[in-house]
Design a protein around this motif. Structure first.
Motif, PDB file in Angstrom:
ATOM      1  N   LEU A  12       0.831  -1.196   0.000  1.00 33.75           N
ATOM      2  CA  LEU A  12       0.000   0.000   0.000  1.00 33.75           C
ATOM      3  C   LEU A  12       0.869   1.251   0.000  1.00 33.75           C
ATOM      4  O   LEU A  12       1.772   1.378   0.821  1.00 33.75           O
ATOM      5  N   PRO A  13       0.579   2.192  -0.907  1.00 31.52           N
ATOM      6  CA  PRO A  13       1.322   3.465  -0.890  1.00 31.52           C
ATOM      7  C   PRO A  13       0.798   4.365   0.233  1.00 31.52           C
ATOM      8  O   PRO A  13      -0.407   4.414   0.484  1.00 31.52           O
ATOM      9  N   VAL A  14       1.711   5.060   0.901  1.00 33.93           N
ATOM     10  CA  VAL A  14       1.325   5.974   1.984  1.00 33.93           C
ATOM     11  C   VAL A  14       1.994   7.328   1.771  1.00 33.93           C
ATOM     12  O   VAL A  14       3.060   7.423   1.177  1.00 33.93           O
ATOM     13  N   ASN A  15       1.342   8.369   2.269  1.00 35.63           N
ATOM     14  CA  ASN A  15       1.869   9.730   2.138  1.00 35.63           C
ATOM     15  C   ASN A  15       3.014   9.997   3.093  1.00 35.63           C
ATOM     16  O   ASN A  15       4.001  10.629   2.732  1.00 35.63           O
ATOM     17  N   ASP A  16       2.889   9.543   4.333  1.00 36.15           N
ATOM     18  CA  ASP A  16       3.872   9.815   5.376  1.00 36.15           C
ATOM     19  C   ASP A  16       4.076   8.525   6.150  1.00 36.15           C
ATOM     20  O   ASP A  16       3.201   8.105   6.916  1.00 36.15           O
ATOM     21  N   LEU A  17       5.210   7.878   5.950  1.00 39.51           N
ATOM     22  CA  LEU A  17       5.454   6.560   6.532  1.00 39.51           C
ATOM     23  C   LEU A  17       5.363   6.596   8.055  1.00 39.51           C
ATOM     24  O   LEU A  17       4.706   5.748   8.657  1.00 39.51           O
ATOM     25  N   GLN A  18       5.989   7.560   8.697  1.00 38.24           N
ATOM     26  CA  GLN A  18       5.959   7.606  10.156  1.00 38.24           C
ATOM     27  C   GLN A  18       4.540   7.845  10.677  1.00 38.24           C
ATOM     28  O   GLN A  18       4.128   7.246  11.668  1.00 38.24           O
ATOM     29  N   ALA A  19       3.776   8.688   9.999  1.00 40.59           N
ATOM     30  CA  ALA A  19       2.391   8.916  10.413  1.00 40.59           C
ATOM     31  C   ALA A  19       1.577   7.631  10.287  1.00 40.59           C
ATOM     32  O   ALA A  19       0.740   7.328  11.158  1.00 40.59           O
ATOM     33  N   SER A  20       1.825   6.841   9.249  1.00 42.21           N
ATOM     34  CA  SER A  20       1.131   5.559   9.083  1.00 42.21           C
ATOM     35  C   SER A  20       1.537   4.575  10.172  1.00 42.21           C
ATOM     36  O   SER A  20       0.690   3.853  10.709  1.00 42.21           O
ATOM     37  N   ILE A  21       2.819   4.546  10.507  1.00 35.07           N
ATOM     38  CA  ILE A  21       3.287   3.688  11.606  1.00 35.07           C
ATOM     39  C   ILE A  21       2.589   4.095  12.900  1.00 35.07           C
ATOM     40  O   ILE A  21       2.094   3.245  13.647  1.00 35.07           O
ATOM     41  N   PHE A  23      -0.286   5.619  13.244  1.00 36.62           N
ATOM     42  CA  PHE A  23      -1.707   5.287  13.142  1.00 36.62           C
ATOM     43  C   PHE A  23      -1.947   3.824  13.492  1.00 36.62           C
ATOM     44  O   PHE A  23      -2.767   3.498  14.350  1.00 36.62           O
ATOM     45  N   PHE A  24      -1.234   2.918  12.830  1.00 36.85           N
ATOM     46  CA  PHE A  24      -1.477   1.495  13.055  1.00 36.85           C
ATOM     47  C   PHE A  24      -0.976   1.027  14.418  1.00 36.85           C
ATOM     48  O   PHE A  24      -1.533   0.094  14.992  1.00 36.85           O
ATOM     49  N   THR A  25       0.034   1.685  14.962  1.00 41.04           N
ATOM     50  CA  THR A  25       0.470   1.390  16.327  1.00 41.04           C
ATOM     51  C   THR A  25      -0.648   1.732  17.306  1.00 41.04           C
ATOM     52  O   THR A  25      -0.913   0.979  18.249  1.00 41.04           O
ATOM     53  N   GLY A 100      -8.143   8.225  11.602  1.00 42.01           N
ATOM     54  CA  GLY A 100      -8.837   7.592  10.493  1.00 42.01           C
ATOM     55  C   GLY A 100     -10.220   8.203  10.328  1.00 42.01           C
ATOM     56  O   GLY A 100     -10.659   9.009  11.151  1.00 42.01           O
ATOM     57  N   LYS A 101     -10.891   7.818   9.262  1.00 42.33           N
ATOM     58  CA  LYS A 101     -12.222   8.348   8.993  1.00 42.33           C
ATOM     59  C   LYS A 101     -13.233   7.208   8.921  1.00 42.33           C
ATOM     60  O   LYS A 101     -12.917   6.121   8.437  1.00 42.33           O
ATOM     61  N   LYS A 102     -14.435   7.504   9.364  1.00 37.87           N
ATOM     62  CA  LYS A 102     -15.525   6.540   9.262  1.00 37.87           C
ATOM     63  C   LYS A 102     -15.799   6.300   7.785  1.00 37.87           C
ATOM     64  O   LYS A 102     -15.853   7.253   6.999  1.00 37.87           O
ATOM     65  N   TYR A 103     -15.959   5.040   7.401  1.00 41.14           N
ATOM     66  CA  TYR A 103     -16.302   4.765   6.013  1.00 41.14           C
ATOM     67  C   TYR A 103     -17.786   4.457   5.858  1.00 41.14           C
ATOM     68  O   TYR A 103     -18.421   4.883   4.931  1.00 41.14           O
ATOM     69  N   ASN A 104     -18.318   3.662   6.761  1.00 44.27           N
ATOM     70  CA  ASN A 104     -19.749   3.393   6.717  1.00 44.27           C
ATOM     71  C   ASN A 104     -20.242   3.102   8.127  1.00 44.27           C
ATOM     72  O   ASN A 104     -19.451   3.037   9.068  1.00 44.27           O
ATOM     73  N   GLN A 118     -11.512   4.229   7.050  1.00 47.97           N
ATOM     74  CA  GLN A 118     -10.417   4.594   6.156  1.00 47.97           C
ATOM     75  C   GLN A 118      -9.208   4.922   7.017  1.00 47.97           C
ATOM     76  O   GLN A 118      -9.335   5.632   8.015  1.00 47.97           O
ATOM     77  N   ASP A 119      -8.029   4.443   6.627  1.00 46.88           N
ATOM     78  CA  ASP A 119      -6.824   4.839   7.345  1.00 46.88           C
ATOM     79  C   ASP A 119      -6.460   6.267   6.936  1.00 46.88           C
ATOM     80  O   ASP A 119      -7.190   6.903   6.160  1.00 46.88           O
TER      81      ASP A 119
END
Length: 138
Positions: A12-21, A23-25, A100-104, A118-119
């Motif tokens: 998966l492509p991400v905009n900011d690797l540390q921000a994604s880390i 988030f999932f942490t 993250g954002k609510k998807y449904n 959504q992440d």
């Protein structure tokens, strides 16, 4: 007998690797540090399933197509099971609290319950709980 894959690596492509880390942490996931550098990290989903989070620049080295704009397009929904309805809700609430954002809205079919988010990069994640006797009879 047909082919059965061993491990699955979703890239998966991400905009900011540390921000994604981060988030999932916050959701409680861990990473394989052997596959982590300034370009990528390996998100451990379970013993056989992983998401490689790649900076967009690094991701582009693997593809000749345009990267999907997740603000207006859906490229995939990553769906995985949880051990209970409460765990589904807990994970989505953690995702929302982490940016993250609510998807449904939650979907309750009685025997199956799911909810999606959504992440921070707009990728869709669905977590679901299915009653065991239903899954065994499916």
């Amino acid at each position: 007998m047909g082919f059965k894959a061993g491990q699955l690596f979703v890239n998966l492509p991400v905009n900011d690797l540390q921000a994604s880390i981060n988030f999932f942490t916050a959701l409680g996931f861990e990473f394989n540090l052997q596959y982590t550098d300034e370009n990528a990290t390996c998100l451990i989903i379970n013993d056989n399933t992983f998401a490689m989070l790649l900076t967009k620049e690094f991701f582009k080295t693997f593809v000749s197509k345009e990267i999907a704009d997740t603000s207006s397009h859906t490229e995939v929904i990553m769906a995985f099971s949880a051990s209970s309805r409460a765990e589904v809700d807990e994970l989505v609430h953690k995702a929302l609290a982490a940016g993250g954002k609510k998807y449904n809205d939650p979907v309750d079919h009685g025997f199956m319950y799911s909810w999606s988010f959504q992440d921070i990069d707009g990728h869709l994640w669905e977590t679901m709980y299915m009653e065991e006797d239903t899954a065994e009879n499916a």
